[in-house]
Design a protein around this motif. Sequence first.
Motif, PDB file in Angstrom:
ATOM      1  N   ASN A   1       0.826  -1.213   0.000  1.00 56.34           N
ATOM      2  CA  ASN A   1       0.000   0.000   0.000  1.00 56.34           C
ATOM      3  C   ASN A   1       0.860   1.263   0.000  1.00 56.34           C
ATOM      4  O   ASN A   1       0.605   2.204  -0.756  1.00 56.34           O
ATOM      5  N   ALA A   2       1.896   1.278   0.853  1.00 56.76           N
ATOM      6  CA  ALA A   2       2.775   2.451   0.911  1.00 56.76           C
ATOM      7  C   ALA A   2       3.551   2.605  -0.389  1.00 56.76           C
ATOM      8  O   ALA A   2       3.743   3.722  -0.881  1.00 56.76           O
ATOM      9  N   ASP A   3       3.975   1.499  -0.961  1.00 55.04           N
ATOM     10  CA  ASP A   3       4.689   1.516  -2.236  1.00 55.04           C
ATOM     11  C   ASP A   3       3.797   2.095  -3.331  1.00 55.04           C
ATOM     12  O   ASP A   3       4.231   2.908  -4.143  1.00 55.04           O
ATOM     13  N   SER A   4       2.546   1.726  -3.316  1.00 55.73           N
ATOM     14  CA  SER A   4       1.599   2.241  -4.307  1.00 55.73           C
ATOM     15  C   SER A   4       1.411   3.759  -4.157  1.00 55.73           C
ATOM     16  O   SER A   4       1.393   4.485  -5.153  1.00 55.73           O
ATOM     17  N   GLU A   5       1.289   4.225  -2.915  1.00 53.66           N
ATOM     18  CA  GLU A   5       1.151   5.666  -2.680  1.00 53.66           C
ATOM     19  C   GLU A   5       2.383   6.416  -3.173  1.00 53.66           C
ATOM     20  O   GLU A   5       2.273   7.482  -3.791  1.00 53.66           O
ATOM     21  N   LEU A   6       3.556   5.865  -2.889  1.00 59.10           N
ATOM     22  CA  LEU A   6       4.795   6.517  -3.309  1.00 59.10           C
ATOM     23  C   LEU A   6       4.909   6.536  -4.829  1.00 59.10           C
ATOM     24  O   LEU A   6       5.280   7.553  -5.417  1.00 59.10           O
ATOM     25  N   SER A   7       4.563   5.444  -5.464  1.00 57.66           N
ATOM     26  CA  SER A   7       4.611   5.389  -6.929  1.00 57.66           C
ATOM     27  C   SER A   7       3.663   6.414  -7.545  1.00 57.66           C
ATOM     28  O   SER A   7       3.995   7.076  -8.524  1.00 57.66           O
ATOM     29  N   SER A   8       2.493   6.553  -6.950  1.00 54.92           N
ATOM     30  CA  SER A   8       1.510   7.517  -7.447  1.00 54.92           C
ATOM     31  C   SER A   8       2.045   8.946  -7.306  1.00 54.92           C
ATOM     32  O   SER A   8       1.935   9.757  -8.238  1.00 54.92           O
ATOM     33  N   ALA A   9       2.639   9.259  -6.153  1.00 55.91           N
ATOM     34  CA  ALA A   9       3.189  10.605  -5.937  1.00 55.91           C
ATOM     35  C   ALA A   9       4.346  10.876  -6.896  1.00 55.91           C
ATOM     36  O   ALA A   9       4.472  11.975  -7.436  1.00 55.91           O
ATOM     37  N   LEU A  10       5.176   9.867  -7.124  1.00 55.82           N
ATOM     38  CA  LEU A  10       6.292  10.038  -8.069  1.00 55.82           C
ATOM     39  C   LEU A  10       5.774  10.265  -9.484  1.00 55.82           C
ATOM     40  O   LEU A  10       6.332  11.070 -10.235  1.00 55.82           O
ATOM     41  N   SER A  11       4.716   9.566  -9.847  1.00 50.63           N
ATOM     42  CA  SER A  11       4.123   9.764 -11.181  1.00 50.63           C
ATOM     43  C   SER A  11       3.657  11.205 -11.342  1.00 50.63           C
ATOM     44  O   SER A  11       3.881  11.827 -12.380  1.00 50.63           O
ATOM     45  N   ARG A  12       3.003  11.731 -10.310  1.00 52.71           N
ATOM     46  CA  ARG A  12       2.546  13.129 -10.378  1.00 52.71           C
ATOM     47  C   ARG A  12       3.734  14.083 -10.455  1.00 52.71           C
ATOM     48  O   ARG A  12       3.683  15.077 -11.166  1.00 52.71           O
ATOM     49  N   LEU A  13       4.806  13.776  -9.733  1.00 52.57           N
ATOM     50  CA  LEU A  13       6.001  14.616  -9.775  1.00 52.57           C
ATOM     51  C   LEU A  13       6.573  14.652 -11.194  1.00 52.57           C
ATOM     52  O   LEU A  13       6.939  15.712 -11.701  1.00 52.57           O
ATOM     53  N   LEU A  14       6.642  13.503 -11.829  1.00 51.24           N
ATOM     54  CA  LEU A  14       7.208  13.437 -13.177  1.00 51.24           C
ATOM     55  C   LEU A  14       6.315  14.153 -14.193  1.00 51.24           C
ATOM     56  O   LEU A  14       6.808  14.686 -15.179  1.00 51.24           O
ATOM     57  N   VAL A  15       5.004  14.182 -13.935  1.00 53.55           N
ATOM     58  CA  VAL A  15       4.111  14.946 -14.806  1.00 53.55           C
ATOM     59  C   VAL A  15       4.377  16.440 -14.631  1.00 53.55           C
ATOM     60  O   VAL A  15       4.395  17.205 -15.602  1.00 53.55           O
TER      61      VAL A  15
END
Length: 193
Positions: free
Chosen positions: A97-111
Amino acid sequence: MSKTMRNILISVGVLVILVFIIVGSVGGKYNSFVSLEQSVNKAESDIDTQLQRRSDLIPNLVATVQGYATQEKEIFTEIADARAKLGGASTIEDKANADSELSSALSRLLVVVENYPDLKSNENFKDLTVALEGTENRINIARQDYNTVVETYNTTVRKFPNSIFAGMFGFQQKDYYKASEGAKEVPKVDFTK
């Protein structure tokens, strides 16, 4: 030696051989369970190692982006919160779950980075994103390896007669590494804020 005494010795010898066969078989099953369980533990540790590698890369990436995108504080906060959750996760489900949240935040950062052409051409940023991409691939492979080992372990523990011995020795099924429910949704990025 009398015939009765000889029959008793033969019976005792056969009984001793049967006991050795049974003990050897049970011991072999136990050792097999231990080996499989250690493989699962190692695979879980491999995931943790790759998650830690990614977690170590993120502050450098964030620092580089912050220099260009100071108004994107919300994303930086989300990344910090997700890293903290990942660091405090103890079960495989919490880690997923935490990994998924971090991946989502990183995706937004890269956008967000798409709005800063100077940042995209920055050599340090390029190096960090390549390292992050490689780490994401390693994490994915580690997850797959973990689930493969868990499948082998769970299958062995549940098959008859192994299930009897596994229950006697306290070997329980392991959880698979699953993405959280939110991971199936595409992250929403809002630039109007």
